[in-house]
Design a protein around this motif. Structure first.
Motif, PDB file in Angstrom:
ATOM      1  N   LYS A 401       0.806  -1.213   0.000  1.00 18.72           N
ATOM      2  CA  LYS A 401       0.000   0.000   0.000  1.00 18.72           C
ATOM      3  C   LYS A 401       0.844   1.270   0.000  1.00 18.72           C
ATOM      4  O   LYS A 401       0.319   2.363  -0.255  1.00 18.72           O
ATOM      5  CB  LYS A 401      -0.948  -0.008   1.213  1.00 18.72           C
ATOM      6  N   ASP A 402       2.117   1.142   0.308  1.00 23.44           N
ATOM      7  CA  ASP A 402       3.015   2.299   0.331  1.00 23.44           C
ATOM      8  C   ASP A 402       3.886   2.379  -0.918  1.00 23.44           C
ATOM      9  O   ASP A 402       4.876   3.116  -0.933  1.00 23.44           O
ATOM     10  CB  ASP A 402       3.921   2.237   1.570  1.00 23.44           C
ATOM     11  N   VAL A 403       3.533   1.643  -1.960  1.00 24.01           N
ATOM     12  CA  VAL A 403       4.385   1.594  -3.141  1.00 24.01           C
ATOM     13  C   VAL A 403       4.596   2.987  -3.735  1.00 24.01           C
ATOM     14  O   VAL A 403       5.670   3.305  -4.261  1.00 24.01           O
ATOM     15  CB  VAL A 403       3.794   0.621  -4.193  1.00 24.01           C
ATOM     16  N   GLY A 404       3.589   3.849  -3.640  1.00 25.50           N
ATOM     17  CA  GLY A 404       3.726   5.189  -4.191  1.00 25.50           C
ATOM     18  C   GLY A 404       4.700   6.064  -3.454  1.00 25.50           C
ATOM     19  O   GLY A 404       5.135   7.106  -3.974  1.00 25.50           O
ATOM     20  N   ARG A 405       5.087   5.669  -2.249  1.00 28.29           N
ATOM     21  CA  ARG A 405       6.033   6.459  -1.451  1.00 28.29           C
ATOM     22  C   ARG A 405       7.471   5.988  -1.620  1.00 28.29           C
ATOM     23  O   ARG A 405       8.383   6.599  -1.080  1.00 28.29           O
ATOM     24  CB  ARG A 405       5.644   6.387   0.025  1.00 28.29           C
TER      25      ARG A 405
END
Length: 517
Positions: A401-405
């Motif tokens: 869920k944190d791939v965009g960060r």
């Protein structure tokens, strides 16, 4: 009134001053190299209004005995022996300069004995250089009588110049909440070194009083105000002065007999420590506990985990979030894989969405910590990633869920979590983890962990990868050409092999070929 005492520890006569009410919370003051307990009299008396303060002369200092040998490790052992001699299981420590080094060495060696830690005027234990080229390495002895054995100054000074690398690594073992008091750029202590000290200690914060190295002497009121406020906070919500055995009346605010959440100002580990104390189990050493009922009264951490973890995570006096916090707190205290097994059992089939939230919050926070328990990463791999029914959800919760960060310049806690999850992700289905792998490939700080993720995935019995995509991924990583196993891994992937277990001879041949090049 200040009392003057001496006692013998490790064969050395140590002098100390004691002040404050005998029932007050114990606090030990440790002075800088070359100073004695009397140099901190103003601070001692101010802090002793509600505490029992012991200002100790380290060996070779003040009225303590001169000895044939000096080192910071010996002084550390003297402080631990001093606590034993006074019958103090736990105490606050406040140290200045070399005394602060002794204090954090105590907190490294015996974390369970330090309630709160205050370190004044000290950087992280890194090698320090002479002030100028050609400057003398050893200080010059002043004329006249000294309040210190000059041999102690020389011996400890050499250690401060070239500290043992283990001291730096050991900062991560400190569990006590820590206040680092800095004097700002007006002093000679490098402020980047102070910042590194704060970064290395898991629960540390810094306050700057810009008056130079001798903060306690130059600004005593500000120093005492900061230190007293920090000490009065009490560790993770434990009322200061509460015995370590924590009888039932101490626990009433936390476990009052009805299901509810644990208070936010109590850490998971402190909640667990109190819960165990209510069960009659208290810590007596690094891996030693007592329940007062076993044959010899002593238990290992693993034995405590097997005996109490299941009961803890099903304690109906707490709601589901509180029970999971209690379970993770036990894991923090015991570092035992069996606790994570019981946590897994506790959430199986749980319909309350708070259970999943508390579960993954617990994993994420520990994966971001400077030091992570092996039980956490092992549990992630075995309990969640190897199970095809849970791998997708678990991977998404702890990293996906944190791939965009995941980008260059990402916060270090996120990078720590990403490294640990990547290296545990071998069994996760390729189509689930591939998008995260591609994002991680854009972050040079994650390249080595991404290489290990592919390597370990290839070798894991349940490992899953796409050979062609994995080979392309490796081609975009910045890795030293001689990285161990890199050439062999590229060879087997280029040949289309998915898993070492399926074709073990292919890996052996690839290794042999790599060695012949």
């Amino acid at each position: 009134m200040t009392e003057h005492h001496t006692l013998t520890v490790n064969g050395v006569r140590l002098a100390y001053r004691a002040a404050g009410p005998e029932e007050g919370d114990p606090l030990v003051l440790l002075s800088a190299l070359g100073e004695s307990a009397d140099d901190r009299a103003l601070v001692r008396d101010a802090l002793a209004r509600e505490r029992r303060v012991y200002a100790l002369d380290l060996r070779g200092h003040g009225r303590s005995a001169r000895t044939a040998e000096y080192s910071l490790e010996l002084m550390r052992d003297d402080v631990l022996g001093f606590l034993d001699a006074l019958g103090l299981d736990r105490a606050d420590l406040v140290g200045h300069a070399a005394g602060a080094v002794v204090a954090h060495l105590v907190a490294q060696a015996a974390p369970h004995r330090v309630v709160r830690l205050v370190l004044e005027g000290v950087p992280a234990p890194l090698p320090r250089e002479p002030v100028a080229p050609g400057a003398p390495v050893a200080p010059v002895r002043p004329d006249g009588d000294l309040d210190v054995d000059w041999d102690a100054v020389l011996a400890v000074g050499r250690q401060l110049d070239r500290p043992d690398p283990a001291w730096l690594e050991g900062l991560g073992r400190i569990t006590a909440p820590t206040l680092v008091v800095a004097g700002g750029s007006a002093g000679h202590v490098p402020q980047d070194g102070v910042a590194e000290l704060v970064r290395r200690i898991p629960d540390a914060r810094m306050t700057t009083i810009p008056v130079g190295h001798l903060v306690h002497a130059a600004a005593p009121e500000a120093f005492v105000r900061e230190v007293a406020a920090f000490l009065d906070g009490a560790p993770d919500g434990l009322p200061h002065g509460a015995p370590d055995s924590a009888p039932d009346d101490v626990l009433d605010d936390v476990l009052d007999g009805v299901p509810h959440g644990a208070p936010d100002d109590v850490s998971d580990s402190e909640l667990a420590r109190r819960w165990l104390a209510a069960e009659g189990v208290t810590r007596t050493g690094e891996d030693e506990w007592t329940d007062g009922g076993s044959e010899d009264g002593r238990l290992t951490s693993n034995e405590v985990a097997h005996a109490f973890a299941g009961t803890a995570v099903r304690d109906e006096s707490l709601d589901v979030e509180g029970r999971l916090r209690l379970g993770f707190g036990l894991m923090d205290l015991l570092d035992a894989y069996w606790v994570t097994v019981e946590i897994g059992f506790a959430v199986q089939g749980a319909e309350d969405p708070r259970a999943a939230r508390a579960l993954w919050d617990g994993y994420r926070s520990r994966l971001e910590a400077p030091e992570v328990s092996e039980a956490v990463t092992y549990s992630l791999w075995v309990d969640w990633f190897e199970d095809r029914d849970t791998a997708d959800t678990a991977f998404a919760e702890v990293l996906g869920k944190d791939v965009g960060r995941l980008r260059p310049g990402a916060p270090e806690p996120l990078l720590r979590r990403a490294r640990r999850v990547l290296e545990s992700s071998g069994p996760v289905p390729w189509q689930v983890k591939a998008p995260v792998y591609r994002s991680a490939a854009l972050v040079p700080a994650l390249h080595h962990s991404l290489f290990r993720a592919v390597l370990l995935g290839y070798h894991d019995v349940y490992g899953d990868l796409d050979p062609g995509q994995a080979l392309d991924l490796l081609g975009g990583l910045e890795l030293p050409p001689d990285t161990e196993h890199l050439a062999a891994l590229r060879t087997v992937l280029a040949a289309g092999h998915r898993n070492h277990r399926h074709t073990p001879e292919a890996w052996t041949a690839a290794q042999d070929a790599a060695q012949d090049r």
